[in-house]
Scaffold this motif. Sequence first.
Motif, mmCIF file in Angstrom:
data_model
loop_
_atom_site.group_PDB
_atom_site.id
_atom_site.type_symbol
_atom_site.label_atom_id
_atom_site.label_comp_id
_atom_site.label_asym_id
_atom_site.label_seq_id
_atom_site.Cartn_x
_atom_site.Cartn_y
_atom_site.Cartn_z
ATOM 1 N N LEU A 36 0.730 -1.198 -0.113
ATOM 2 C CA LEU A 36 -0.139 -0.222 -0.035
ATOM 3 C C LEU A 36 0.760 1.138 0.057
ATOM 4 O O LEU A 36 1.929 1.238 0.716
ATOM 5 N N LYS A 68 -4.493 2.911 -11.724
ATOM 6 C CA LYS A 68 -5.186 1.677 -11.686
ATOM 7 C C LYS A 68 -4.614 0.593 -12.607
ATOM 8 O O LYS A 68 -4.412 -0.638 -11.786
ATOM 9 N N ALA A 71 -1.614 -0.495 -10.075
ATOM 10 C CA ALA A 71 -2.122 -1.101 -9.081
ATOM 11 C C ALA A 71 -2.540 -2.487 -9.229
ATOM 12 O O ALA A 71 -2.183 -3.564 -8.504
ATOM 13 N N ILE A 77 -2.145 -1.218 -3.302
ATOM 14 C CA ILE A 77 -3.337 -0.382 -3.214
ATOM 15 C C ILE A 77 -2.571 1.033 -3.170
ATOM 16 O O ILE A 77 -1.523 1.306 -2.491
ATOM 17 N N ILE A 96 -9.053 5.228 -3.467
ATOM 18 C CA ILE A 96 -8.513 4.034 -2.839
ATOM 19 C C ILE A 96 -8.592 3.004 -4.043
ATOM 20 O O ILE A 96 -9.471 2.486 -4.434
ATOM 21 N N SER A 98 -7.234 -0.448 -5.876
ATOM 22 C CA SER A 98 -7.125 -1.583 -5.426
ATOM 23 C C SER A 98 -6.538 -2.523 -6.632
ATOM 24 O O SER A 98 -7.044 -2.279 -7.903
ATOM 25 N N ILE A 129 -10.770 -1.061 4.056
ATOM 26 C CA ILE A 129 -10.034 -2.054 3.367
ATOM 27 C C ILE A 129 -9.308 -3.008 4.452
ATOM 28 O O ILE A 129 -8.978 -2.745 5.515
#
Length: 245
Positions: A36, A68, A71, A77, A96, A98, A129
Amino acid sequence: MILAAAQTKPTRGNIDANLSDHYRLIELAVQNRAQLIAFPELSITGYERENAQQLAFKKDDSRLDHLKKLAVENNIIIIAGAPIEIEDQLFIGEFIISPNNSVAVYTKQFLHEGEDEFFQSSFDYNPMITIEDQKISFAICADIDNPLHPENASKKETDIYIASIFFSPNGIPNAHRDLQNYAQKHKMNVLMSNFSGESWGYPSGGKSAFWNNKGELVAEMNDSDSGLLLIENQNDNWTNRVVKI
């Protein structure tokens, strides 16, 4: 578990330049095996009020596509901030993003004085999360000034409380004091990400930091560098590294 707080120097209103910084820091976090990475408040645009509407993002904004992609490809994350428009209302928010290609939105719940002229506040967008059975909650800047915010996070059995902020050098001692108290009182680990460069014409205080769930300061960056504060948990023992750029 490895978490990263990004400490950045935003270019005011320059979304392309700020996104390039995000990509570089995300790649650095990936090289260091982070699961993360959290950026400061309104990290994609820099902190703005008057110009926020012109800079606003939407949840399905195509400018998020590369975040995106990063990720998904790197199983990380990404928490990145921007003015977010939802149903014709403007919020100080964060995405956020993922590894499953989903995007959740958190919106700032408690606004600084003057922000309510440009933004709405809302408790409706408050996702949690989980990483390795650890429940993670989010906060943006003035949220941490209100003890009700971390108290509500604690009621949801939060293990890790992540605060993305824009605090000046004068404000940092209070931020550190409050977050240390919340970590100790609510038995939550606390990760804080702040800018280290000027934003909105004001200096930022840096000193991104991490406290364990006993309220002990495990690590902090200085007030001037850009880079990552990396936190690793092995058998309930947190270690840290700072990677400067």
